[in-house]
Motif scaffolding. Structure first.
Motif, PDB file in Angstrom:
ATOM      1  N   ASN A  54      43.825 -14.841  46.800  1.00  0.00           N
ATOM      2  CA  ASN A  54      45.049 -15.299  46.143  1.00  0.00           C
ATOM      3  C   ASN A  54      45.963 -14.112  45.818  1.00  0.00           C
ATOM      4  O   ASN A  54      45.671 -12.963  46.190  1.00  0.00           O
ATOM      5  CB  ASN A  54      44.728 -16.131  44.901  1.00  0.00           C
ATOM      6  CG  ASN A  54      44.087 -15.328  43.784  1.00  0.00           C
ATOM      7  OD1 ASN A  54      44.033 -14.098  43.807  1.00  0.00           O
ATOM      8  ND2 ASN A  54      43.573 -16.033  42.781  1.00  0.00           N
ATOM      9  N   GLN A  55      47.048 -14.373  45.115  1.00  0.00           N
ATOM     10  CA  GLN A  55      48.031 -13.329  44.792  1.00  0.00           C
ATOM     11  C   GLN A  55      47.480 -12.264  43.859  1.00  0.00           C
ATOM     12  O   GLN A  55      47.989 -11.149  43.814  1.00  0.00           O
ATOM     13  CB  GLN A  55      49.291 -13.955  44.186  1.00  0.00           C
ATOM     14  CG  GLN A  55      50.055 -14.792  45.186  1.00  0.00           C
ATOM     15  CD  GLN A  55      51.269 -15.452  44.557  1.00  0.00           C
ATOM     16  OE1 GLN A  55      51.392 -15.527  43.347  1.00  0.00           O
ATOM     17  NE2 GLN A  55      52.178 -15.934  45.404  1.00  0.00           N
TER      18      GLN A  55
ATOM     19  N   GLU B  67      45.171 -14.441  58.820  1.00  0.00           N
ATOM     20  CA  GLU B  67      44.682 -14.552  57.452  1.00  0.00           C
ATOM     21  C   GLU B  67      43.189 -14.276  57.393  1.00  0.00           C
ATOM     22  O   GLU B  67      42.422 -14.683  58.266  1.00  0.00           O
ATOM     23  CB  GLU B  67      44.964 -15.959  56.921  1.00  0.00           C
ATOM     24  CG  GLU B  67      44.552 -16.164  55.480  1.00  0.00           C
ATOM     25  CD  GLU B  67      44.844 -17.574  54.987  1.00  0.00           C
ATOM     26  OE1 GLU B  67      44.695 -17.787  53.778  1.00  0.00           O
ATOM     27  OE2 GLU B  67      45.191 -18.450  55.785  1.00  0.00           O
ATOM     28  N   LEU B  68      42.773 -13.572  56.341  1.00  0.00           N
ATOM     29  CA  LEU B  68      41.360 -13.300  56.103  1.00  0.00           C
ATOM     30  C   LEU B  68      40.745 -14.525  55.436  1.00  0.00           C
ATOM     31  O   LEU B  68      41.177 -14.955  54.371  1.00  0.00           O
ATOM     32  CB  LEU B  68      41.192 -12.061  55.229  1.00  0.00           C
ATOM     33  CG  LEU B  68      39.770 -11.577  54.973  1.00  0.00           C
ATOM     34  CD1 LEU B  68      39.078 -11.220  56.287  1.00  0.00           C
ATOM     35  CD2 LEU B  68      39.778 -10.375  54.046  1.00  0.00           C
TER      36      LEU B  68
ATOM     37  N   LEU C  94      32.043 -12.014  62.596  1.00  0.00           N
ATOM     38  CA  LEU C  94      31.898 -12.489  61.221  1.00  0.00           C
ATOM     39  C   LEU C  94      31.263 -11.375  60.404  1.00  0.00           C
ATOM     40  O   LEU C  94      30.136 -10.965  60.686  1.00  0.00           O
ATOM     41  CB  LEU C  94      31.011 -13.733  61.165  1.00  0.00           C
ATOM     42  CG  LEU C  94      31.434 -14.943  61.985  1.00  0.00           C
ATOM     43  CD1 LEU C  94      30.345 -16.008  61.942  1.00  0.00           C
ATOM     44  CD2 LEU C  94      32.743 -15.499  61.484  1.00  0.00           C
ATOM     45  N   THR C  95      31.970 -10.884  59.408  1.00  0.00           N
ATOM     46  CA  THR C  95      31.418  -9.864  58.532  1.00  0.00           C
ATOM     47  C   THR C  95      30.531 -10.543  57.494  1.00  0.00           C
ATOM     48  O   THR C  95      30.991 -11.437  56.776  1.00  0.00           O
ATOM     49  CB  THR C  95      32.534  -9.072  57.831  1.00  0.00           C
ATOM     50  OG1 THR C  95      33.360  -8.473  58.829  1.00  0.00           O
ATOM     51  CG2 THR C  95      31.962  -7.992  56.923  1.00  0.00           C
TER      52      THR C  95
ATOM     53  N   VAL D 299      30.331 -15.133  54.677  1.00  0.00           N
ATOM     54  CA  VAL D 299      30.940 -14.339  55.742  1.00  0.00           C
ATOM     55  C   VAL D 299      32.453 -14.330  55.568  1.00  0.00           C
ATOM     56  O   VAL D 299      33.027 -15.173  54.881  1.00  0.00           O
ATOM     57  CB  VAL D 299      30.582 -14.882  57.148  1.00  0.00           C
ATOM     58  CG1 VAL D 299      29.089 -14.817  57.394  1.00  0.00           C
ATOM     59  CG2 VAL D 299      31.108 -16.285  57.350  1.00  0.00           C
ATOM     60  N   SER D 300      33.078 -13.366  56.241  1.00  0.00           N
ATOM     61  CA  SER D 300      34.544 -13.344  56.307  1.00  0.00           C
ATOM     62  C   SER D 300      34.948 -13.084  57.749  1.00  0.00           C
ATOM     63  O   SER D 300      34.200 -12.479  58.516  1.00  0.00           O
ATOM     64  CB  SER D 300      35.125 -12.282  55.376  1.00  0.00           C
ATOM     65  OG  SER D 300      34.803 -10.993  55.839  1.00  0.00           O
ATOM     66  N   PHE D 301      36.124 -13.572  58.104  1.00  0.00           N
ATOM     67  CA  PHE D 301      36.665 -13.349  59.440  1.00  0.00           C
ATOM     68  C   PHE D 301      38.173 -13.479  59.377  1.00  0.00           C
ATOM     69  O   PHE D 301      38.725 -14.045  58.436  1.00  0.00           O
ATOM     70  CB  PHE D 301      36.072 -14.324  60.464  1.00  0.00           C
ATOM     71  CG  PHE D 301      36.375 -15.773  60.190  1.00  0.00           C
ATOM     72  CD1 PHE D 301      37.458 -16.399  60.788  1.00  0.00           C
ATOM     73  CD2 PHE D 301      35.577 -16.504  59.328  1.00  0.00           C
ATOM     74  CE1 PHE D 301      37.743 -17.727  60.536  1.00  0.00           C
ATOM     75  CE2 PHE D 301      35.853 -17.835  59.065  1.00  0.00           C
ATOM     76  CZ  PHE D 301      36.934 -18.453  59.672  1.00  0.00           C
ATOM     77  N   THR D 302      38.831 -12.954  60.373  1.00  0.00           N
ATOM     78  CA  THR D 302      40.285 -13.038  60.445  1.00  0.00           C
ATOM     79  C   THR D 302      40.665 -14.195  61.356  1.00  0.00           C
ATOM     80  O   THR D 302      40.230 -14.250  62.508  1.00  0.00           O
ATOM     81  CB  THR D 302      40.885 -11.723  60.972  1.00  0.00           C
ATOM     82  OG1 THR D 302      40.472 -10.659  60.103  1.00  0.00           O
ATOM     83  CG2 THR D 302      42.397 -11.790  61.013  1.00  0.00           C
TER      84      THR D 302
END
Length: 148
Positions: free
Chosen positions: A44-45, A138-139, A117-118, A129-132
């Motif tokens: 978020n911001q 966007e992450l 995928l991190t 996990v995170s990915f773009t």
């Protein structure tokens, strides 16, 4: 007498020690299994990851999932209803684990497409996990739970 006793005890200790050459350590396989998508998140911001419950199609009994096999193949299943009939959009491919990155690879029209995928955290029951996102840049963060 003490010297003889010391030599005898030292010799006995050396003979009683078994060799560790035959012992091998097998690393637990935390990744293999069926992983159900539970939450999806974004930054978020305030630069904080905010997660929301992942909502599967209510007309489908099956939940979106990722199946990782111990032979380094995967199957991704995404269920959506069309005209009140549940359809599975299935993707198959291979994966490798490099450090903390799970790289999913699949072939589309003769071209290899990869999705790194991190892995942020991994237990036997939950992986984050995170990915773009390729289209928006966007992450994205995702929490999956292993079906036991």
């Amino acid at each position: 007498m003490r010297k003889i006793l010391f030599v005898f005890l030292t010799f006995a200790v050396l003979l009683s020690c078994e060799s560790d050459d035959g012992i091998t350590y097998t690393q637990p396989d935390y990744l293999s299994g069926k992983w159900i998508v539970k939450e999806i998140g974004a930054i978020n911001q305030q630069n904080v990851v905010v997660y929301n419950e992942f909502v599967n199609d209510p007309f489908c009994e099956e939940k979106d999932n990722l199946i990782l096999s111990n032979d380094f193949t995967f199957q991704e299943n995404s269920f959506e209803s069309e005209n009140s009939v549940c359809q599975n959009s299935q993707t198959n491919g291979t994966y490798v684990l490099e450090n903390n990155t799970l790289i999913l690879s699949r072939s589309v029209n003769g071209q290899t497409i990869t999705l790194p995928l991190t892995i942020i955290s991994l237990t036997y029951e939950i992986v984050t996990v995170s990915f773009t996102e390729t289209e928006t840049g966007e992450l994205i963060f995702m929490k999956l739970e292993k079906e036991l």
